[in-house]
Motif scaffolding. Structure first.
Motif, mmCIF file in Angstrom:
data_model
loop_
_atom_site.group_PDB
_atom_site.id
_atom_site.type_symbol
_atom_site.label_atom_id
_atom_site.label_comp_id
_atom_site.label_asym_id
_atom_site.label_seq_id
_atom_site.Cartn_x
_atom_site.Cartn_y
_atom_site.Cartn_z
ATOM 1 N N TYR A 189 -25.200 10.960 -15.464
ATOM 2 C CA TYR A 189 -26.186 12.416 -15.242
ATOM 3 C C TYR A 189 -26.534 12.660 -16.592
ATOM 4 C CZ TYR A 189 -27.968 16.455 -13.452
ATOM 5 O OH TYR A 189 -28.774 17.625 -13.022
ATOM 6 N N GLN A 220 -23.541 19.436 -14.411
ATOM 7 C CA GLN A 220 -25.038 18.899 -14.112
ATOM 8 C C GLN A 220 -25.770 20.063 -14.609
ATOM 9 O OE1 GLN A 220 -25.258 17.982 -10.169
ATOM 10 N NE2 GLN A 220 -24.599 15.802 -10.440
ATOM 11 N N GLN A 252 -30.516 12.988 -17.125
ATOM 12 C CA GLN A 252 -31.319 14.008 -17.826
ATOM 13 C C GLN A 252 -32.003 13.643 -18.930
ATOM 14 O OE1 GLN A 252 -31.520 17.047 -16.466
ATOM 15 N NE2 GLN A 252 -30.370 16.577 -14.750
ATOM 16 N N THR A 281 -18.247 18.744 -11.116
ATOM 17 C CA THR A 281 -19.594 17.918 -11.379
ATOM 18 C C THR A 281 -20.805 18.881 -11.506
ATOM 19 O OG1 THR A 281 -18.408 15.874 -10.649
ATOM 20 C CG2 THR A 281 -20.752 15.780 -10.627
ATOM 21 N N ARG A 282 -21.014 19.947 -10.470
ATOM 22 C CA ARG A 282 -22.185 20.510 -10.520
ATOM 23 C C ARG A 282 -22.102 21.558 -11.602
ATOM 24 N NH1 ARG A 282 -27.115 20.686 -9.236
ATOM 25 N NH2 ARG A 282 -27.888 22.782 -8.572
#
Length: 599
Positions: free
Chosen positions: A320, A201, A324, A197-198
């Motif tokens: 996300y 992102q 964003q 997930t990081r």
């Protein structure tokens, strides 16, 4: 570029980014602050709904491990109790979630309404300098695509992520409470899921910012092409514009493709991690069931919790993306709302109840760019009721002088007064009523002829509207239109010619009855017969009021009381038309050339 310069540039970009983020947070806080009560209610509803959903697997475990054996022994009470409780919790979870969605929708729509109004009010409040610098396409992008990105986030993404995060939290707690060993399996699986997930992102932040930027460029290109369609077709710019637009469209396609490919990696990755976790939990739990250390109902509930946990993780990634996009949009909108007008309203407005129209320039200088004045020091007095013609080559400073009188811009130094009151201190409403400008564009809004003329004085009667139209020679062509004064002129006056639009703008100025009238190339759209037709109307309009006429056609300024010839922002000749014609200056040369052209 040196290393130090590069570091300074990076620090500046970082500082600007942090400033934009802080500005966006402040804007979001101001939008949400009026809805504290609804936000609190929404939080309570989503907590109750999530608790109701999470209780389901635990009830299933109790039913299998406790109620079913009791049923086999002839006791139906436990299974009926658990079944009833399960149904009631499902109803409560469904009803409270529906109420939460409705509450969140009301909040989001109220926030969007507030934001739309703020953006519109801000774009109207900002001075002409801003609109000459900030393209119309960019303004439209703020009001359309950027607000649409926020709408998508608030309408669907926000409700989903709040419930999803709470569901993950409650599910994890419930799993550990039910069976800590299966909880450890889930805890270990969270690590690769968090890393994935990081990774997602970091890249999606860059990719989705790219899609917003390319989308804005595409909108700007489209709007500017459509707005300037006459020039496009007149100069055969279709092919060049098509290529430029195609390049921007290709950039937008590539930006979206990168974002989609990123999702194509993230989504399957999450599914893989979730399935592997479920398999490991089933294997570990199955072995423990065989050795009798855990019951079948607990294993089933643990598997249900494990399966349920990864649904919101995927939802978090999808959110996300919207986050964003909305963050980038909010930064742009907050930047627009943070723009300061260069023509600030006065702190203590001075009223102009009965303006006479005397204008005085005392040591006035003006520069669009600091240090490069386009109007050097100017000392000038225009008595009330005098008609002054400004003559000079293009770029001589005539229109700039007019923009200062109308206070579209403020003087850089010195004072510009009307009836002794500095225009920067005059009440803005009184000043707009006292000074009216008719420009070359003669813009007409969508609506009827009557509505367009009424802009000059909205409370005027129809008789006043008709009288104004008659005064400038517009009544005849208006009554010849399909519905007369109720004819819809369409956007930009599509049903009237350029000269007719100009006559309607004169009628609008007649109706406004200002103390000071500025005509900036206002007869440029009229042919010779049309100009002659409006001359009588102009004489009536200019009578008993201060007037500044900017025109290259000397016939337009023939009735002026005074002529000012400008060069490089300075007044180089000042006198009556007869005095200047009799001399040997610049105006005399212009007049001779104009007279020879009529022969």
């Amino acid at each position: 570029m040196s290393a130090t310069a590069t570091e300074d540039h990076v620090d500046l970009d970082r500082a600007q980014h942090l400033e934009a983020r802080g500005r966006s947070r402040a804007l979001l806080g101001s939008l949400l602050r009026p809805h504290k009560a609804r936000l609190t209610l929404g939080a309570a509803l989503v907590i109750v709904s999530t608790a109701g959903q999470v209780a389901g697997p635990a009830l299933v475990a109790i039913a299998i491990d406790r109620a079913l054996p009791a049923l086999v022994d002839g006791d139906r009470t436990p299974i009926l109790t658990i079944g009833t409780l399960y149904v009631l919790l499902a109803i409560v979870a469904g009803v409270t979630y529906a109420a939460y969605v409705r509450t969140a929708a009301r909040i989001s729509q109220a926030v969007l309404l507030d934001l739309r109004r703020r953006v519109f009010a801000q774009t109207q409040r900002l001075s002409l300098e801003f609109h000459e610098r900030y393209t119309s396409g960019r303004v439209i992008s703020r009001q359309t695509s950027d607000l649409e990105a926020l709408r998508e986030l608030l309408d669907s993404g926000l409700t989903g992520i709040v419930s999803g995060v709470l569901l993950m939290l409650f599910t994890g707690i419930s799993l550990f409470a039910l069976d800590w060993q299966t909880g450890l399996v889930l805890f270990v699986a969270v690590v690769p899921a968090a890393m994935l997930t990081r990774w997602y992102q970091k890249r999606s932040a860059r990719y989705y910012r790219g899609t917003r930027t390319t989308s804005a460029r595409l909108i700007v290109s489209f709007v500017e092409t459509m707005t300037g369609m006459r020039a496009v077709q007149a100069f055969r710019r279709e092919k060049a514009n098509e290529k430029a637009y195609g390049d921007l469209a290709e950039e937008y396609r590539q930006a979206n493709t990168r974002a989609f490919l990123l999702n194509g990696t993230f989504d399957p990755g999450l599914v893989l991690i979730g399935n592997v976790t479920l398999t490991v939990a089933l294997l570990v739990g199955g072995l423990r069931v065989l050795d009798g250390s855990v019951e079948v109902g607990v294993l089933l509930a643990a598997l249900l919790y494990t399966k349920r946990f990864f649904g919101p993780v995927h939802q978090l990634g999808v959110f996300y993306n919207a986050f964003q996009s909305a963050s980038a949009a909010l930064e742009k909108i907050s930047g627009l709302l943070a723009e300061e007008t260069t023509v600030a309203p006065p702190a203590h407005p001075v009223p102009l109840p009965s303006p006479r129209g005397e204008l005085r320039f005392d040591g006035v200088e003006f520069a669009y760019v600091p240090g490069r004045p386009v109007l050097p020091r100017t000392d000038l007095t225009i008595p009330a009721g005098q008609t002054v013609a400004l003559v000079g080559a293009t770029g001589a400073g005539k229109s700039t002088l007019a923009k200062l009188v109308t206070r579209f811009y403020d003087v850089s130094t010195g004072r510009l007064t009307i009836d002794g009151v500095d225009v920067r201190e005059a009440d803005p409403t009184d000043l707009r009523r006292a000074v009216v400008m008719v420009t070359q564009e003669a813009y007409l809004f969508s609506g009827t002829v009557r509505e367009n003329i009424l802009i000059g004085r909205p409370d005027a009667s129809f008789e006043d509207v008709e009288a104004a139209a008659r005064a400038v020679g517009a009544h005849e062509f208006v009554t010849a239109m399909p519905d007369g004064y109720d004819t819809d002129v369409n956007k930009r006056g599509g049903r009237v010619s350029a000269g007719q639009r100009q006559l309607l703008s004169f009628a609008r100025a007649f109706l406004a009855d200002p103390a000071v009238l500025v005509l900036d190339e206002a007869t440029s759209s009229l042919d010779i017969p049309g100009e002659r037709l409006v001359q009588h109307g102009l004489r009536t309009l200019l009578a008993d009021r201060t007037a500044i006429i900017i025109a290259h056609r000397l016939s337009t300024v023939a009735d002026a009381d005074r002529v000012l010839v400008m060069e490089h922002g300075r007044v180089v000749e000042d006198g009556t038309p007869a005095e200047l014609i009799a001399g040997d200056g610049h105006y005399a040369s212009l007049h001779r050339a104009w007279r020879d052209s009529l022969v």
